[in-house]
Design an enzyme around this catalytic site. Structure first.
Site, PDB file in Angstrom:
ATOM      1  N   ASP A 119       0.851  -1.180   0.000  1.00  0.00           N
ATOM      2  CA  ASP A 119       0.000   0.000   0.000  1.00  0.00           C
ATOM      3  C   ASP A 119       0.892   1.236   0.000  1.00  0.00           C
ATOM      4  OD1 ASP A 119       0.744  -0.718   2.696  1.00  0.00           O
ATOM      5  OD2 ASP A 119      -0.653   0.806   3.433  1.00  0.00           O
ATOM      6  N   GLU A 184      -0.126  -0.973   5.813  1.00  0.00           N
ATOM      7  CA  GLU A 184       0.965  -0.468   6.642  1.00  0.00           C
ATOM      8  C   GLU A 184       0.904   1.036   6.826  1.00  0.00           C
ATOM      9  OE1 GLU A 184       4.875   1.203   7.674  1.00  0.00           O
ATOM     10  OE2 GLU A 184       3.732   1.524   5.822  1.00  0.00           O
TER      11      GLU A 184
END
Length: 495
Positions: A119, A184
């Site tokens: 991400d 994250e």
């Protein structure tokens, strides 16, 4: 060394038998363009975990990762980690699944687990990017694109490293597992619970955890042994039932924005001193040994100042700068939601505004205590204003700091691998940013962890024009190939 009942001793040998380093690196060099194109495909997926409107892209990103590992013959699973609850109480079904994969099951070999994330932070061309952030652009050997350095290229470099061994029909020197997540950048939602749930299954045979989600400090390769945590807060002040005309109502109402700016001004002094009681007192003192380590690190204060484009820094000497970048807490105010920020003018009194700020965590701070300290402090400051408006303080991220033992054989192996690939000694550094999962791996699994970055010091992670240099991407892949071999040389001796 603070080691468990089984002591690991690194046997350093001048030549590593059967390690065909030259053949492996030649393979990497000959497949550079393929690796760049794969990174291009991954960067094109707008996997922004902070934007709920991009959640489909995030799911697609995880599917792409899983398929890549399946095609390599790995044992791959997409692990469901549940739902995400938003601050307003809504629930998003389906957090992005975590990809786990395994290559090799030889009980006579060490097993390493590589963690990474795919991400990214938000990015728009109009934010000041010179190129489309989701179209990987090669300019003078630098690969520009959101997520190129943080963390898609490092994840791919590990995958390419395993793939090189496979392509040349060489046996992996260790068993390799992957844990790749998609949340994250927003606090690794759901991952802690997943690790706890699989502690005695997927993670049971893992010896070491490797994380490559950080960067070098200078042009010298580095090994990272510590990160700061992060407590991220929303401070919401609500007043009138709707926005008001500042000419008609200004001077007759107590404005939420004025209250919010007033309490934000009490968080930190102009010279960087955190004013919240209890925060500074919890910080572990700087030891003489640590001070000496900072003195020996390659770091140019003037270059650092010029790179970020400022005329003056908070501190003027190397040790103070590194210490406050790595091992002291800091308060950063990131923005105000609800305030007018578009081009032009708008004479409005916002009815509700929400400040977003964070406090980086260091040993021996505890996020739960910090949450109470910040909440109590802001409410006490707000009460002194005697405002009729309402204040709500919420901590949305509470990630702990992480610190490793630099004398562990994992770090000795890292030094040898860096020397082999780059022909120079590694810097031992800490990281000012936050990698939430490191502390979880440490606390839940009790495994030894190393952070082995390949990102450059000037990659601009989280900023405009983020990039990964082709050199770091390719040589980093060689580093990972070499490191797997060095880890295989760590011997377990019963005591």
């Amino acid at each position: 060394m603070n080691l468990p009942a089984v002591l690991s001793l690194l046997l350093v040998v001048s030549t590593v038998q059967a390690f065909q380093y030259t053949e492996l690196t030649q393979f990497i060099d000959s497949h550079q363009e393929e690796y760049v194109e794969t990174l291009r495909d991954w960067v094109a997926i707008e996997s922004d975990s902070s934007n709920v409107m991009r959640r489909k892209d995030l799911h697609r990103m995880m599917d792409v990762v899983a398929q890549k590992l399946r095609l390599m013959g790995g044992t791959v699973e997409l692990v469901d980690i549940g739902e995400q609850e938003l601050p307003d109480g809504q629930t998003l079904l389906l957090l992005p699944k975590v990809v786990t994969a395994q290559f090799g099951t030889d009980v006579n070999k060490h097993t390493v687990c590589v963690y990474g994330h795919v991400d990214v932070q938000p990015a728009k061309l109009e934010d000041g990017w010179a190129t489309d952030p989701y179209n990987l652009t090669d300019i003078n050997g630098h690969l520009y694109g959101r997520g190129a350095s943080d963390n898609k290229a490092p994840v791919l470099a590990w995958i390419h490293a395993v793939g090189a061994y496979q392509a040349l029909n060489m046996e992996l020197p260790v068993n390799v597992k992957f844990v790749i997540e998609g949340m994250e950048e927003t606090g690794s939602n759901g991952l802690d619970a997943m690790i706890l749930a699989q502690r005695d299954t997927f993670f049971s045979d893992v010896d070491y955890i490797i994380i490559s989600d950080c960067g070098w400090l200078s042009r010298r390769p580095a090994l990272t042994y510590g990160t700061r945590g992060n407590c991220y807060f929303f401070a919401e002040v609500e007043g009138p039932k709707q926005d008001l005309h500042s000419g008609v109502y200004g001077g007759t109402v107590i404005e939420p924005m004025t209250d919010l700016i007033g309490i934000l001004d009490t968080l930190i002094s102009p010279n960087g001193k955190i004013l919240i009681p209890g925060i500074r007192e919890a910080v572990a003192p700087l030891s003489d040994e640590e001070w000496k380590m900072y003195q020996d690190i390659q770091f140019d204060v003037e270059d650092y100042k010029n790179k970020i484009g400022v005329s003056q820094l908070m501190y003027s000497n190397k040790v103070d700068l590194l210490a406050h970048r790595w091992r002291y807490p800091t308060v950063t105010i990131h923005g105000i939601e609800g305030a007018f920020s578009d081009p032009g003018t708008k004479t409005v009194i916002p009815a509700k505004v929400t400040a977003k700020f964070s406090i980086r965590q260091v040993p021996d701070m505890d996020p739960a205590m910090v949450e109470k300290q910040v909440t109590d402090y802001l409410h006490s400051v707000f009460a002194k204003r005697k405002s009729p408006n309402k204040l709500k303080v919420t901590m949305v991220i509470g990630a702990k700091p992480w610190l490793a033992d630099t004398q562990h054989p994992l770090y000795e192996a890292g030094k040898i691998a860096i020397k082999r690939v780059f022909d120079m000694d590694a810097d031992l550094i800490r990281e000012g940013g936050t990698i939430p999962i490191a502390r979880t791996f440490q606390d839940v699994l009790g495994k030894s962890i190393i952070m082995m970055p390949i990102g450059g010091f000037d990659d601009g992670m989280h900023s405009q024009n983020e990039k990964m240099s082709r050199y770091n991407y390719i040589e980093g892949t060689k580093l990972f190939i070499s490191y797997l071999n060095e880890v295989s040389q760590i011997q377990k001796i019963s005591v």
